[in-house]
Design an enzyme around this catalytic site. Structure first.
Site, PDB file in Angstrom:
ATOM      1  N   TYR A 185     -28.525 -30.346 -15.321  1.00 52.65           N
ATOM      2  CA  TYR A 185     -29.443 -31.806 -15.166  1.00 52.65           C
ATOM      3  C   TYR A 185     -28.216 -33.151 -15.328  1.00 52.65           C
ATOM      4  CZ  TYR A 185     -33.516 -28.885 -14.649  1.00 52.65           C
ATOM      5  OH  TYR A 185     -34.562 -28.300 -14.000  1.00 52.65           O
ATOM      6  N   LYS A 190     -26.155 -17.471 -18.836  1.00 55.00           N
ATOM      7  CA  LYS A 190     -25.915 -15.678 -17.997  1.00 55.00           C
ATOM      8  C   LYS A 190     -24.128 -16.192 -17.204  1.00 55.00           C
ATOM      9  CE  LYS A 190     -27.289 -14.528 -14.371  1.00 55.00           C
ATOM     10  NZ  LYS A 190     -28.489 -12.558 -14.301  1.00 55.00           N
ATOM     11  N   ASP A 198     -32.105 -13.955 -17.230  1.00 56.67           N
ATOM     12  CA  ASP A 198     -33.125 -13.256 -16.268  1.00 56.67           C
ATOM     13  C   ASP A 198     -33.862 -12.439 -17.770  1.00 56.67           C
ATOM     14  OD1 ASP A 198     -30.374 -12.184 -17.029  1.00 56.67           O
ATOM     15  OD2 ASP A 198     -30.712 -11.197 -14.693  1.00 56.67           O
ATOM     16  N   ASP A 217     -35.579 -25.418 -18.866  1.00 59.45           N
ATOM     17  CA  ASP A 217     -36.569 -25.712 -18.888  1.00 59.45           C
ATOM     18  C   ASP A 217     -37.405 -24.582 -18.257  1.00 59.45           C
ATOM     19  OD1 ASP A 217     -38.171 -27.743 -16.668  1.00 59.45           O
ATOM     20  OD2 ASP A 217     -36.687 -28.093 -15.028  1.00 59.45           O
ATOM     21  N   ASP A 276     -41.924 -22.982 -19.474  1.00 56.22           N
ATOM     22  CA  ASP A 276     -42.709 -22.592 -18.592  1.00 56.22           C
ATOM     23  C   ASP A 276     -43.204 -21.553 -18.835  1.00 56.22           C
ATOM     24  OD1 ASP A 276     -42.779 -25.487 -17.729  1.00 56.22           O
ATOM     25  OD2 ASP A 276     -44.062 -24.317 -15.475  1.00 56.22           O
TER      26      ASP A 276
END
Ligand SMILES: NC(=O)c1ccc[n+]([C@@H]2O[C@H](COP(=O)([O-])OP(=O)(O)OC[C@H]3O[C@@H](n4cnc5c(N)ncnc54)[C@H](O)[C@@H]3O)[C@@H](O)[C@H]2O)c1
Length: 352
Positions: A138, A188, A221, A245, A249
């Site tokens: 970001y 990742k 993942d 981020d 959720d």
């Protein structure tokens, strides 16, 4: 008597509603304490301000906010304005310019709260996700080549600095030391061979200083899968801006949803004010209907008090929320109940 000056930015949609409720609880908690005074000043920045002035907040907004001890924010986002305009016009500049490099998002399954996962007992899920908050994916570095149509090109750069990565990882180790001493680094590295391998190197170098903390690295993942399959295996989790981020959720969803998920954007050095906002957005689908769950914002207020050092008042708010959730008598529709927003707040105030 310590007095804390709080800047309030209700923002858009349900942000306005939940911040009003959160403020009532903060004021009540402060009144209970002999040694705590809170003063609030509200700023009407956000999408309505944008429609009038062509920007989300005034040019000198950061200078204004700098004079406060903390910022209490609802949410920004409006269906009529592109999300990147609202986020980059208000949230991201505050997080970046005030160097709020830690985004702290606890996720605990509390008694009485329904979870979409089967057979999970209260307390079995208890994790703290720490998201890097000022750089990474970001960082807002990139651009477009001005060729149109199918020849157009967009570039979005990820920026990982050693210093920026190290400080958030160190914060996560310190947090793990105060909890169950287990830290998961989410990356990742199999696909992102530059940024994430770099992250792994920084992680290993900091880990050497914390032999008492058990560590592991997990691909994002696999982490998504395990948040659902084996959430009880997580204590503290540290991840980059984008991965944190997305993961939060999911961590919010498994412990009761967006209506319960608090968050803090911290500048741990305290050079600048930190900002406290629930994980959820402006929820335009329910804004103005009086059914938004205020608990995320109320718990966010408790995180603010805790960071400011008013630990007892923070704990009282948390206990009151736990009591209300366990009793199950005041619940908004997201938790399967018929209550209105203000009835939940009234129940929390009564429990206080
Ligand atoms: N920090 C922020 O300000 C922030 C964060 C996320 C999204 N947004 C913005 O908010 C807008 C809406 O985004 P979205 O719909 O993807 O996410 P959202 O979090 O606003 O809503 C997602 C879903 O959760 C529900 N929900 C959220 N908070 C709730 C609460 N307290 N009580 C009950 N239900 C709740 C909503 O009704 C909706 O169905 C967008 O413009 C987005 O950019 C802002």
């Amino acid at each position: 008597m310590p007095t804390f000056k709080i800047a309030v930015i209700p923002g858009d949609g349900v942000g306005v509603e939940v911040v009003a409720e959160g403020r009532k609880v903060l004021e009540a908690a402060a009144r209970r304490e002999k040694n705590l005074r809170l003063t609030f000043r509200s700023f009407g920045w956000g999408s309505a301000y944008y429609r009038k002035h062509g920007r989300m907040m005034p040019a000198d907004a950061l200078d204004t906010l700098r004079q406060f001890d903390a910022i209490y924010l609802g949410a920004v986002g409006d269906p009529g304005i592109p999300d990147h305009v609202t986020l980059h016009g208000l949230l991201f500049p505050i997080r970046r310019d005030f160097d709020q490099y830690v985004n702290l998002r606890p996720a605990t399954l509390l008694p009485g709260v329904p979870t979409p996962l089967r057979d999970k007992a209260p307390g079995s899920i208890d994790m703290l996700v720490i998201r890097e908050n000022t750089e990474g994916e970001y960082a807002d570095v990139g651009g477009r080549l001005s060729r149109g149509g199918r020849a157009a090109v967009a570039i979005q750069a990820n920026v990982f600095t050693w210093e920026g990565t190290e400080r958030v990882i160190r914060f996560a180790f310190e947090a793990a030391r105060k909890r169950r001493k287990h830290l998961t680094s989410v990356t990742k590295s199999n696909a992102l061979a530059h940024s994430m391998v770099f992250w792994d190197e920084v992680f290993a170098s900091v880990a050497a200083e914390y032999p008492d903390v058990r560590t592991r690295s997990m691909l994002v993942d696999a982490a998504c899968m395990n948040f659902v399959r084996r959430p009880e295996d997580f204590d503290v989790v540290v991840a980059s801006n984008l991965f944190g981020d997305i993961l939060t959720d999911l961590s919010a969803a498994i412990v009761g949803g967006m209506g319960l998920a608090p968050a803090a954007n911290l500048n741990p050095t305290r050079k600048y004010p930190s900002m406290f906002e629930p994980v959820h957005g402006s929820a335009p689908d329910i804004a103005g209907t009086g059914i938004v769950n205020p608990i995320a914002a109320i718990l966010t207020g408790a995180m603010m008090l805790d960071f400011l050092g008013a630990r007892r008042a923070a704990a009282h708010i948390q206990q009151a929320v736990r009591a209300v959730l366990a009793a199950g008598t005041a619940r908004t529709p997201d938790l399967g109940g018929p209550s209105k927003t203000r009835q939940v707040t009234e129940a929390v105030l009564a429990a206080l």
